[in-house]
Design a protein around this motif. Structure first.
Motif, PDB file in Angstrom:
ATOM      1  N   GLU A 709     -26.817 -13.611  15.899  1.00 20.17           N
ATOM      2  CA  GLU A 709     -26.793 -12.712  17.051  1.00 20.17           C
ATOM      3  C   GLU A 709     -27.515 -13.348  18.250  1.00 20.17           C
ATOM      4  OE1 GLU A 709     -24.676 -10.316  17.952  1.00 20.17           O
ATOM      5  OE2 GLU A 709     -25.237  -8.955  16.334  1.00 20.17           O
ATOM      6  N   ASP A 710     -28.369 -14.332  17.980  1.00 21.34           N
ATOM      7  CA  ASP A 710     -29.080 -14.996  19.081  1.00 21.34           C
ATOM      8  C   ASP A 710     -28.234 -16.114  19.712  1.00 21.34           C
ATOM      9  OD1 ASP A 710     -29.148 -16.988  17.201  1.00 21.34           O
ATOM     10  OD2 ASP A 710     -31.326 -17.018  16.970  1.00 21.34           O
ATOM     11  N   TYR A 890     -13.736  -9.356  23.550  1.00 18.94           N
ATOM     12  CA  TYR A 890     -14.751  -8.517  24.152  1.00 18.94           C
ATOM     13  C   TYR A 890     -16.120  -8.754  23.518  1.00 18.94           C
ATOM     14  CZ  TYR A 890     -17.206  -4.417  25.818  1.00 18.94           C
ATOM     15  OH  TYR A 890     -18.120  -3.605  26.392  1.00 18.94           O
ATOM     16  N   ASP A 891     -16.110  -8.989  22.205  1.00 12.94           N
ATOM     17  CA  ASP A 891     -17.399  -9.113  21.514  1.00 12.94           C
ATOM     18  C   ASP A 891     -17.225  -9.921  20.239  1.00 12.94           C
ATOM     19  OD1 ASP A 891     -20.069  -8.785  20.904  1.00 12.94           O
ATOM     20  OD2 ASP A 891     -19.853  -6.744  20.115  1.00 12.94           O
ATOM     21  N   PHE A 892     -18.226 -10.614  19.850  1.00 15.82           N
ATOM     22  CA  PHE A 892     -18.350 -11.199  18.508  1.00 15.82           C
ATOM     23  C   PHE A 892     -19.833 -11.455  18.300  1.00 15.82           C
ATOM     24  CE2 PHE A 892     -17.297 -14.677  21.456  1.00 15.82           C
ATOM     25  CZ  PHE A 892     -18.370 -15.527  21.284  1.00 15.82           C
ATOM     26  N   ILE A 893     -20.210 -11.712  17.079  1.00 15.22           N
ATOM     27  CA  ILE A 893     -21.646 -11.871  16.786  1.00 15.22           C
ATOM     28  C   ILE A 893     -22.200 -13.029  17.606  1.00 15.22           C
ATOM     29  CG2 ILE A 893     -23.363 -12.405  15.019  1.00 15.22           C
ATOM     30  CD1 ILE A 893     -21.491 -11.104  12.958  1.00 15.22           C
ATOM     31  N   GLY A 894     -23.165 -12.745  18.441  1.00 16.31           N
ATOM     32  CA  GLY A 894     -23.823 -13.797  19.221  1.00 16.31           C
ATOM     33  C   GLY A 894     -23.267 -13.993  20.612  1.00 16.31           C
ATOM     34  N   LYS A 895     -22.176 -13.310  20.941  1.00 16.32           N
ATOM     35  CA  LYS A 895     -21.529 -13.562  22.240  1.00 16.32           C
ATOM     36  C   LYS A 895     -22.473 -13.301  23.406  1.00 16.32           C
ATOM     37  CE  LYS A 895     -17.880 -12.146  25.366  1.00 16.32           C
ATOM     38  NZ  LYS A 895     -16.656 -12.924  25.566  1.00 16.32           N
ATOM     39  N   ARG A 896     -23.110 -12.120  23.380  1.00 18.09           N
ATOM     40  CA  ARG A 896     -23.938 -11.755  24.530  1.00 18.09           C
ATOM     41  C   ARG A 896     -25.064 -12.774  24.762  1.00 18.09           C
ATOM     42  NH1 ARG A 896     -26.541 -11.647  28.069  1.00 18.09           N
ATOM     43  NH2 ARG A 896     -27.399  -9.995  29.383  1.00 18.09           N
ATOM     44  N   SER A 897     -25.503 -13.415  23.665  1.00 24.97           N
ATOM     45  CA  SER A 897     -26.619 -14.354  23.798  1.00 24.97           C
ATOM     46  C   SER A 897     -26.208 -15.660  24.467  1.00 24.97           C
ATOM     47  CB  SER A 897     -27.213 -14.657  22.412  1.00 24.97           C
ATOM     48  OG  SER A 897     -27.867 -13.515  21.905  1.00 24.97           O
ATOM     49  N   TYR A 899     -24.914 -16.100  27.256  1.00 24.61           N
ATOM     50  CA  TYR A 899     -25.220 -16.174  28.690  1.00 24.61           C
ATOM     51  C   TYR A 899     -26.544 -15.475  29.019  1.00 24.61           C
ATOM     52  CZ  TYR A 899     -22.506 -11.787  28.688  1.00 24.61           C
ATOM     53  OH  TYR A 899     -22.005 -10.543  28.403  1.00 24.61           O
TER      54      TYR A 899
END
Ligand SMILES: [Zn+2]
Lengths: 1001, 93
Positions: A709-710, A890-897, A899
């Protein structure tokens, strides 16, 4: 030598069974039933060792597991020799050989003894203060310190003994088979509870069993006779299991206890073969009754450590249980009544008592009167101020205590003796209770810590609960057991008890002396040579917490964990610092209560069972073909296959070349395999991998990268769509279990709405990878009716097929950059399919290759190995693998991290290729990479992660991570080594076949 | 060593289980809408309480199911165990 110190025979000693043993190379005799300590004392030997720091002569001090001094090395042979064995605990057997520890060249002449005279310069914290500075010198000091410190020798050969572990579940566990434990066990078992009774001694009955005095009676019988009948009865009860020679080592939460059952240590060596030596019992008890007894306290006065000075209760035990007199001219020194029991029992056996020194001024109990009646002089209100005799006590001097007990007054009196028994009262053995999480309270009247709050379903009874006299114990035990076991009545409601014990005690932690404290040696911790002076020094230097004082002075840090001296240390601290004992707390008692051997802890997990390994179905073939193996997680993987005298380098070069020139074959069975089924399987893969999966056609394979997730790379592998709702995922060999765990976690806790089922099938399949320009020809021979044309079976696709009648899956995927086929077949056919491939490949010089060649081949192609080229700080962007990160999803584990402000930094370490100026020079993995080594501090730009000599490119290649490396292609950098600097240039990480032509060659 | 009552298998030794950190931290439904700080809050911030704590555990060497536990970290007393998706017992909040 004769057993000239044997007194009236004891029923615990078999005088018809003579046993010879050796101590310090001399032969002595004892009897069956003796401990090494009792047998030595019977031979008039007190001096058994030297103290740790000052090398002072030390003798046997106790008769139990709390012994600080009489610690010996057992056995001469290099496999069974054992250090730190307490002479008070080892039962003698024919052929026993023991020797003193911590002295050189011998116990009688010890070079280290000079430390005794140097002691003014060896104060508390001496080691910390002197040898720790400068820090770099410690290595040099350490050699000399360790050598003179001794502490016994470890065995150098494998342990020949057998050990095992056993689980026991019981309703009620009773720890300690003294009078309280016997009563508790009998009551529990008779009320239908499955009961287990443990005691560390070879016999039941604790100290009451050798209590032969008329002064202590139960129902008009001498207490030992009464107890003997009880013991005979409990042996007949069915649901009561009794284990002697079994000491509880640890009492953990939730009534989980560890105990060591000692099965052969008392037998002659020739009777031990093939038998289990120690059994570690792992006990789960619904209820625990602690009846662990109490330990007698020494007294703290000048030179209280000479051979011949024992605990008063030990003298009584040696005389009553073993029939041994510890001396012929005895003096008893006490602050309470219990030492009078010793005096009376010695007197009754005709052992001479010179005097009794009693701290108390007014004493008039029945026991005291009995002594006075027999014309033994009692010095009331006196204290011992010094003792004499180097290797054995020969004299004491005593003085009168002032009214407040702070000073001594009057003139000195000297009395000759050869044995001094001391009693400072009793300390409840609460070690196990506190280990379990129990909290203590301090009882001011007699200065003891007793159990207060219990963390689990348990009670403490008898003297471990601060009930020291027979009437105290027996008058309350019945009610306690009724409440605890929830029963209506016991057999022990109306006992008639006769006990003549007066409970008064005059507690002075540090007895006064006519000398100033700096000139005396009142030992608090015998094993670590910590004196009252050391403790006071620590307080003067500002230490306040008991835990800090303990570490600074090393009080309580020996193998005995300060069982004797901890209370005095606390007492002296509280008196000196003016704090209250109860508020000071105690140090933490940690398991094990008495030391355990490594064998006991390890049990049967030795040799090949120490760390069990996993073998692939083809393992035997690798062994037959002389493969060298590498450990990967629990797996043994073929590393390389040396021919004749080939070195590893030569073998790997040959294997690598063969794989690219013709054909190679790899056992890839260890790769993790997870079977994924369910109507939401595609959606699930979309969420766990960085790339898109919904549009993958049935029968196609795709490489996937999994992040935490990181945003950091966690695992990778190829996943194949077997059917609409059915995938098979491969993971790295080491990551198989954690990947499955992670996927299950998300499925169960974050996305329970998804219809997905995961099954680990790693062990179900053997995986054989055949690669190289001739791989297609080989596979076509192995599976003739499979259409291998690039149109029908292109790269990154899969086929269900059969080899003979055996179903298998063939994937056309490649980790080497060569055209390659991976056959997955039911595990038990693995070896025969492997052999079939070898046979078919013979004409193409098919070459088995191991993990090292696999790593080299993939490095030529710039493929990463998760865990080697990544280290949980690498994002896919850092790896220059942007191509695998879906921009659309739109999403996958770690995507938001990916950027976060930190992950978008331009100067993160990024994966690059490295080539050396000298193509023959191979870099060291882990070597630092710098731009300029002349300017200090040198900035570390990154490091080498993978490095090989490539036989296919005929040059050295390496992968590494460098800050901002992505934009540094062509940049020259330096790798500073111990004796040289290596010039390197940053390149693209793909060294070979950038266009991927070989995949279809 | 604890005795843990797996809600699916019953009472088992602690060695069969693995602890999985603080419970009731829900993965944001729309991570892309979050600021760095909000995402970091979800990603990194965990409580470490001396006293009653809500934890996730998994029966690794058993049914492999995740569940929640209320545990007093000062004495390791397990106060309650409940399945994933069930509401935490309010009396320990
Ligand atoms: Zn379970």
């Amino acid at each position: 030598m004769t057993n000239n110190l044997r007194v009236k025979s004891s029923k615990f000693i078999d005088e018809t069974y003579k046993i010879s043993f050796k101590f310090n190379n001399k032969t002595y005799y004892g009897y069956k039933g003796d401990t090494l300590a009792s047998a030595l004392l019977a031979n008039n030997i007190h001096l058994v060792g030297r103290s740790f720091k000052y090398h002072r002569p030390r003798g046997i001090m106790t008769a139990g597991s709390e012994e600080p001094n009489a610690i010996v090395q057992l056995h001469k042979n290099t496999s069974r020799t054992e250090p730190n064995v307490r002479a008070t605990e080892i039962e003698i057997y024919e052929g026993l050989e023991a020797s003193s520890q911590n002295c050189w060249p011998s116990v009688n002449f010890d070079i280290g003894g000079i430390n005794n005279f140097l002691s003014p310069v060896l104060p508390a914290g001496f080691y910390y203060k002197t040898f720790m500075w400068p820090a770099s010198f410690w290595e040099k000091y350490e050699y000399f310190i360790r050598k003179s410190a001794g502490l016994g020798k470890s065995p150098t050969e494998p342990d020949p003994d057998i050990y095992e572990h056993k689980y026991i579940h019981c309703d009620v566990l009773v720890i300690g088979a003294g009078i309280s434990g016997i009563i508790a066990a009998k009551t529990s078992a008779k009320n239908g509870f499955k009961t287990l009774l443990l005691d560390e001694k070879p016999h039941l009955g604790g100290s009451t069993i050798y209590q032969n005095s008329e002064y202590f009676k139960i129902n008009n019988q001498i207490s030992s006779s009464w107890l003997e009948k009880e013991i005979n009865e409990i042996k007949k009860i069915d649901n009561l299991e009794i284990k002697t020679r079994t000491s509880v080592a640890a009492f953990h939460g939730y009534n989980f206890l560890l105990a060591r059952e000692n099965l052969t240590d008392h037998l002659p060596l020739h009777q031990r073969d093939g038998k289990v030596r120690h059994r570690l019992l792992k006990i789960r008890a619904k209820k625990v009754i602690s009846a662990t007894g109490s330990l007698e306290r020494p007294l703290v006065f000048d030179n209280n450590d000479r051979p011949g000075i024992l605990l008063s209760s030990a003298i009584e035990k040696y005389s009553n249980l073993f029939g041994v007199a510890c001396g012929q001219k005895n003096i008893i020194f006490t602050n309470n009544d219990s030492a009078y029991e010793t005096a009376i029992s010695l007197f009754q056996k005709g052992i001479k008592i010179e005097a009794i020194i009693d701290n108390r001024e007014n004493v008039d109990s029945k026991l005291v009167k009995e002594i006075e009646k027999n014309n033994i002089k009692i010095y009331k209100g006196y204290t011992v101020v010094n003792t004499f005799g180097y290797k054995r006590i020969n004299k004491i001097s005593i003085m009168q205590l002032s009214k407040d007990g702070q000073k001594v007054v009057g003139s000195k009196i000297s009395i000759d003796c050869d044995c001094l028994g001391m009693s400072g009262g009793w300390t409840p053995a609460v070690h196990l209770f506190t280990q379990s999480g129990g909290k203590l309270k301090f009882r001011d009247e007699d200065q003891v810590f007793i159990p207060d709050t219990y963390p689990s379903d348990q009670i403490s009874i008898g003297s471990c609960n601060g009930e020291f006299t027979l009437d105290e114990i027996l008058s309350s035990i019945s009610k306690k057991l009724k409440d605890f076991l929830n029963i209506k009545k016991t057999e022990y409601e109306n006992l008639e008890i006769q006990s003549h014990f007066n409970k008064t005690k005059r507690n002075i932690w540090l007895l006064p002396s006519d000398k100033i404290i700096g000139k005396t040696k009142p030992f608090v911790d015998y094993q670590n040579d910590a004196t009252a002076k050391d403790i006071k020094l620590a307080l003067r230097e500002g230490f306040r917490s008991i835990e800090h004082v303990k570490r600074y002075t090393t009080t309580g840090m020996g193998t005995d964990q300060g069982k004797l001296g901890n209370m005095h240390a606390l007492g002296i601290i509280s008196e000196t610092a003016g704090s209250k004992m109860g508020e000071l707390g105690t140090t933490t008692f940690r398991p094990p209560y008495t030391p355990l051997t490594f064998g006991t802890i390890v049990g049967r997990n030795v040799g090949e069972y120490f760390d069990v390994f996993r073998k692939t179905p083809i393992h035997d073939w690798h062994v037959e073909n002389k493969a060298k193996f590498e450990n990967v997680g629990q797996w043994k993987r073929a590393w390389f296959y040396p021919k004749k005298n080939e070195s590893m380098h030569e073998a790997v070069q040959r294997e690598s070349k063969a794989a690219r020139d013709s054909a190679g074959i790899l056992d890839a069975s260890t790769l993790g395999k997870i079977d994924i089924k369910g109507t939401d399987a595609s959606e699930f893969l979309n969420r766990v991998y960085t790339n898109a999966w919904s549009k993958l056609d049935i029968g196609k394979c795709r490489y996937g990268l999994m992040l935490n997730e990181d945003g950091m790379v966690y695992d990778d592998g190829v996943t194949t769509r077997l059917d609409e709702n059915h995938y098979i995922m491969t993971t790295t060999t080491g990551g198989a279990a954690t990947v499955l765990g992670k996927l299950e976690d998300y499925l169960q806790t974050e996305w329970p709405e998804l219809d997905v089922y995961l099954t680990s099938v790693t062990d179900h399949y053997a995986t054989i990878s055949v690669c190289g320009p001739n791989s297609k020809k080989i596979i076509s021979k192995v599976i003739p009716n499979l259409d291998l044309s690039d149109e029908k079976f292109p790269h990154m696709s899969f086929k269900n097929t059969k080899i003979d009648k055996v179903k298998c899956r063939v994937m056309r995927i490649s980790f080497t950059g060569e055209q390659s086929y991976e056959i997955n077949v039911q595990a038990n056919y693995g070896k025969s399919v492997w052999k079939k491939c070898m046979e078919a490949g013979k004409e193409f010089n098919i070459t088995p290759y191991g993990t090292e060649t696999m790593h080299l081949l993939r490095a030529e192609k710039g493929f990463i190995i998760v865990g080697q080229d990544t280290d949980a700080t690498m994002t896919p962007i850092d790896l220059q693998m942007d191509w695998i990160v879906s921009k659309k999803k739109y999403d996958f584990i770690g995507k938001r991290s990916l950027y976060r402000s930190d992950t978008i930094r331009e100067d993160r370490k990024q994966l690059i290729g490295l080539v050396t100026e000298n193509p023959k020079e191979v870099l060291e993995e882990g070597a630092q990479i710098v731009l300029d080594a002349s300017k200090s501090p040198v900035e570390m730009l990154g490091h080498v992660t993978s490095s090989y000599y490539s036989p296919n490119l005929e040059k050295s290649i390496a992968l590494g991570v460098v800050k901002g490396g992505k934009n540094m292609i062509g940049q020259k950098l330096i790798i500073p080594m111990e004796n040289k600097q290596i010039n390197v240039t940053i390149t693209d990480p793909v060294f070979l076949d950038k266009e991927n032509k070989r995949l279809n060659a | 060593m604890f005795l843990i009552h797996c809600p699916y298998c019953g009472e088992r030794e602690q060695s069969e289980f693995k602890a999985g950190g603080e419970a009731h931290i829900v993965r944001p439904k729309q991570p892309t809408e979050l600021s760095d700080d909000q995402w970091a809050e979800y990603l990194f911030m965990r409580k470490n309480i001396k006293g009653v704590q809500f934890e996730r555990w998994v029966h690794t060497h058993g049914c492999r199911k995740w569940f929640n536990m209320v545990r007093d970290t000062s004495n390791d007393e397990i106060k309650a165990i409940y399945k994933m998706g069930e509401k935490p017992p309010t009396k320990y909040k």
